[in-house]
Design a protein around this motif. Sequence first.
Motif, PDB file in Angstrom:
ATOM      1  N   ARG A 419       0.810  -1.207   0.000  1.00 55.44           N
ATOM      2  CA  ARG A 419       0.000   0.000   0.000  1.00 55.44           C
ATOM      3  C   ARG A 419       0.851   1.269   0.000  1.00 55.44           C
ATOM      4  NH1 ARG A 419      -2.641  -1.122   4.191  1.00 55.44           N
ATOM      5  NH2 ARG A 419      -2.138   0.559   5.664  1.00 55.44           N
ATOM      6  N   LYS A 420       2.106   1.150   0.388  1.00 54.02           N
ATOM      7  CA  LYS A 420       2.996   2.313   0.401  1.00 54.02           C
ATOM      8  C   LYS A 420       3.186   2.895  -0.994  1.00 54.02           C
ATOM      9  CE  LYS A 420       5.663   0.833   4.479  1.00 54.02           C
ATOM     10  NZ  LYS A 420       6.991   0.409   4.971  1.00 54.02           N
ATOM     11  N   GLN A 421       3.024   2.044  -2.021  1.00 47.36           N
ATOM     12  CA  GLN A 421       3.200   2.499  -3.396  1.00 47.36           C
ATOM     13  C   GLN A 421       1.959   3.213  -3.932  1.00 47.36           C
ATOM     14  OE1 GLN A 421       6.280   2.093  -4.542  1.00 47.36           O
ATOM     15  NE2 GLN A 421       6.719   1.052  -2.594  1.00 47.36           N
ATOM     16  N   PHE A 422       0.881   3.171  -3.169  1.00 42.58           N
ATOM     17  CA  PHE A 422      -0.385   3.754  -3.616  1.00 42.58           C
ATOM     18  C   PHE A 422      -0.503   5.187  -3.087  1.00 42.58           C
ATOM     19  CE2 PHE A 422      -1.324  -0.010  -5.527  1.00 42.58           C
ATOM     20  CZ  PHE A 422      -2.663  -0.234  -5.843  1.00 42.58           C
ATOM     21  N   ASP A 423       0.081   6.134  -3.802  1.00 40.71           N
ATOM     22  CA  ASP A 423      -0.056   7.528  -3.384  1.00 40.71           C
ATOM     23  C   ASP A 423      -1.458   8.030  -3.730  1.00 40.71           C
ATOM     24  OD1 ASP A 423      -0.032   7.931  -6.116  1.00 40.71           O
ATOM     25  OD2 ASP A 423       1.937   8.874  -6.156  1.00 40.71           O
ATOM     26  N   ILE A 502     -10.558   2.538  -0.326  1.00 42.01           N
ATOM     27  CA  ILE A 502      -9.388   3.002  -1.065  1.00 42.01           C
ATOM     28  C   ILE A 502      -8.715   4.166  -0.334  1.00 42.01           C
ATOM     29  CG2 ILE A 502      -8.642   4.126  -3.208  1.00 42.01           C
ATOM     30  CD1 ILE A 502     -10.846   2.528  -4.651  1.00 42.01           C
ATOM     31  N   ILE A 503      -9.499   5.064   0.238  1.00 38.83           N
ATOM     32  CA  ILE A 503      -8.946   6.227   0.929  1.00 38.83           C
ATOM     33  C   ILE A 503      -8.302   5.828   2.258  1.00 38.83           C
ATOM     34  CG2 ILE A 503      -9.542   8.404   2.076  1.00 38.83           C
ATOM     35  CD1 ILE A 503     -11.742   8.741  -0.047  1.00 38.83           C
ATOM     36  N   TYR A 504      -8.980   4.956   3.003  1.00 33.29           N
ATOM     37  CA  TYR A 504      -8.494   4.608   4.340  1.00 33.29           C
ATOM     38  C   TYR A 504      -7.530   3.418   4.324  1.00 33.29           C
ATOM     39  CZ  TYR A 504     -11.847   7.826   6.445  1.00 33.29           C
ATOM     40  OH  TYR A 504     -12.533   8.955   6.815  1.00 33.29           O
ATOM     41  N   GLY A 505      -7.516   2.654   3.213  1.00 30.69           N
ATOM     42  CA  GLY A 505      -6.606   1.517   3.136  1.00 30.69           C
ATOM     43  C   GLY A 505      -6.991   0.384   4.059  1.00 30.69           C
ATOM     44  N   ARG A 506      -8.258   0.267   4.394  1.00 32.84           N
ATOM     45  CA  ARG A 506      -8.736  -0.779   5.293  1.00 32.84           C
ATOM     46  C   ARG A 506     -10.062  -1.330   4.802  1.00 32.84           C
ATOM     47  NH1 ARG A 506      -4.314  -0.439   6.732  1.00 32.84           N
ATOM     48  NH2 ARG A 506      -3.426  -0.195   8.815  1.00 32.84           N
ATOM     49  N   LYS A 507     -10.334  -2.588   5.160  1.00 34.11           N
ATOM     50  CA  LYS A 507     -11.615  -3.201   4.811  1.00 34.11           C
ATOM     51  C   LYS A 507     -12.726  -2.618   5.677  1.00 34.11           C
ATOM     52  CE  LYS A 507      -9.622  -7.625   3.370  1.00 34.11           C
ATOM     53  NZ  LYS A 507      -9.600  -9.089   3.590  1.00 34.11           N
ATOM     54  N   MET A 540      -0.309   5.957   5.180  1.00 33.80           N
ATOM     55  CA  MET A 540       0.622   5.721   4.070  1.00 33.80           C
ATOM     56  C   MET A 540       0.575   6.868   3.057  1.00 33.80           C
ATOM     57  SD  MET A 540       1.995   2.836   4.824  1.00 33.80           S
ATOM     58  CE  MET A 540       1.717   1.294   5.725  1.00 33.80           C
ATOM     59  N   LEU A 541      -0.529   7.619   3.044  1.00 36.81           N
ATOM     60  CA  LEU A 541      -0.633   8.721   2.099  1.00 36.81           C
ATOM     61  C   LEU A 541       0.318   9.851   2.440  1.00 36.81           C
ATOM     62  CD1 LEU A 541      -4.505   8.910   1.540  1.00 36.81           C
ATOM     63  CD2 LEU A 541      -2.780   8.057  -0.032  1.00 36.81           C
ATOM     64  N   GLU A 542       0.622   9.988   3.719  1.00 38.11           N
ATOM     65  CA  GLU A 542       1.531  11.018   4.212  1.00 38.11           C
ATOM     66  C   GLU A 542       1.182  12.381   3.595  1.00 38.11           C
ATOM     67  OE1 GLU A 542       5.387   9.414   3.341  1.00 38.11           O
ATOM     68  OE2 GLU A 542       5.397   8.162   5.134  1.00 38.11           O
ATOM     69  N   LYS A 543       2.116  12.980   2.880  1.00 41.39           N
ATOM     70  CA  LYS A 543       1.869  14.310   2.323  1.00 41.39           C
ATOM     71  C   LYS A 543       1.568  14.265   0.827  1.00 41.39           C
ATOM     72  CE  LYS A 543       4.868  16.609   5.697  1.00 41.39           C
ATOM     73  NZ  LYS A 543       6.036  17.484   5.897  1.00 41.39           N
ATOM     74  N   SER A 544       1.232  13.081   0.301  1.00 38.19           N
ATOM     75  CA  SER A 544       1.000  12.976  -1.143  1.00 38.19           C
ATOM     76  C   SER A 544      -0.389  13.435  -1.541  1.00 38.19           C
ATOM     77  CB  SER A 544       1.194  11.521  -1.607  1.00 38.19           C
ATOM     78  OG  SER A 544       0.130  10.698  -1.144  1.00 38.19           O
ATOM     79  N   PHE A 545      -1.268  13.667  -0.567  1.00 41.56           N
ATOM     80  CA  PHE A 545      -2.652  13.983  -0.912  1.00 41.56           C
ATOM     81  C   PHE A 545      -2.936  15.475  -0.815  1.00 41.56           C
ATOM     82  CE2 PHE A 545      -2.768  13.427   3.683  1.00 41.56           C
ATOM     83  CZ  PHE A 545      -3.597  14.464   4.104  1.00 41.56           C
TER      84      PHE A 545
END
Length: 625
Positions: A419-423, A502-507, A540-545
């Motif tokens: 998921r780290k690759q999913f900016d 998709i936004i939260y990265g969780r089921k 994981m989104l950190e500052k990419s969003f």
Amino acid sequence: MMVTQTCFGFLLLVVTKAQTQIYLGSSCQNTSQEPLSSAYQTNLDKILTWMSSDAATSKGYNHTRIGITTPVYGLYECRGDVIGHFCQFCVSFAAREAPKRCPNRVSAMVWYEYCILRYSNESFFGKILTHPTWHGFGTKNISNMAEVQRGEGFVKSLIRKATKDTNQLYYLGGFNLSSTQKRYGMVHCSRDLSKEGCRQCLEALLAQVHICCVQKIGWFIWSGTCMIRYDDQMFYLLNNQTSSIPASNQETDKQRGYRRSKIVIISISVMGSIVLLFLSVYHFWYRRRVRKDGFRLSSFHKIQTEESWTTDLPIIPLTTILQSTDSFSEACKLGEGGFGTVYKGILANGTQIAVKRLSKFSGQGSEEFNNEVLFIANLQHRNLVRLLACCLDQNENILVYEYLPNKSLDFHLFDDEKRKQFDWKLRLRIINGIARGILYLHEDSRVTVIHRDLKASNVLLDHDMNPKISDFGLARAFEIGQNQANTKRVMGTYFGVLVLEIIYGRKNNGLFMSENGQTLLLHAWRTWGAGKCLEVIDPMLEKSFLGSEVERCIHIGLLCVQEAAKDRPTMSHVVLMLASDTMVLPKPKHPAFSIGIMASEEVYTSKSSKNVSNNDLTISISLPR
């Protein structure tokens, strides 16, 4: 005897002219010159041979891959007005010349007047190429500068017609510049591009015309994936597919060639006989090859279901399936679900496929199988997985799909490392792609289709991480005007829930179960209402969003899962809301589920029992939303 000699002389002239192609340019793609490995050379020879032979029976375009560890990707494309043996002559000539123009190179592109041929050790299918470009122009200059504007407007109209009004990705025609002068033009894109990609490529070339050629009456400009040509002479070929040519232009050419009509008719008759003989020999050879290979994509099986749809779909023999999957070996297994197992297969020509072998004990009978075959074969969209063929041998129900190398969305989304690759840029692109795919199913296809099992594991990712919706086995089609009773049960998660995942990265059912059984949906609703939704998104989104984009997508996701069906937006509205950052969104009302355990029930079925499930959702809608 004199007439016969003349006819054969004319035929020889035609063949010779077709074989002596006009060279326009080539590129070795900045690859280094070094000896090719024997494996790569073998695969390159195979793909060049394949292109030369395939061009004889195709519609002027095809691409494929040969080899696994040392693959070669190849593509050929004939100009839109060039068909049949003229196309094959050009492709065969290009296949011989390309290795000579780029000796000991792993990549090559060659352009001729009627065709382009390209190969590489890396996949380039569907990718736009606007640099470098090649151009040429005539010696005559434009005397009236008003022609510059008219010519540009004319080319823009061709681009519009090629990319919006038709699905051909090429268009040709002419216009009257004055009572005595005509101008002709053509635009053409490689058919592995999307309509939008074609438009971008052509517009990029047109922008360069102002630099190289705008003062000239005749010019052309090429890139690796598109072409524009403009001239005061009709340079294109007339055939039954060039319906865009004005009737007056066709009549002018007839008058211009009237003196030669008799000899042309006789010559065509002789040439037709020779071509017929050639085709007969080729057909005999091809049938023998088919028996040997056991794979015949030219054979079709007609499937008809209760919805009265029909589709022609290639049939693959079971022996070919077994060879491609090593007899359904564990090493080839990609995944397993309730309806069967999916395997990776590799055909004899190197094409990779995904083979879905439906389980005999899965409960999916002939109706469900026909559903999946019917829906995917008839529905064509860039965000839907493509069905290539099926197999019905020996009581097997097997579907053959395009192979998508990046697996499913859940494979990446719910893994802490992947998921780290999913900016955020990638996640937003995936959300938009899924939305467009569902919009097509709901509103743009011939009949309305409810997927009924939309979830992260049913969204596959291609080599560029573009989303493609899969698994139509649970889908159901109904005409506009039919109600929800015809769908009985709608299973899976809402599009809105998928957006939140998709936004939260969780089921949805696995994130906050320790907090009083709180689902992701309920948590998103509560934090959004408190103005804190950005504080708890995927770290994981950190500052990419971009905060406004993320918050807007959460807002849209919550609108999609409101309790009352009448409050939920249609997919056309969803796509509009995603595309606009200025549209005012209504405040979402309470979602359909206020607890972590989601109920499932049969809609419009009074005798059905109500069961508890973590995977099924109850919805009651009269039209898809």
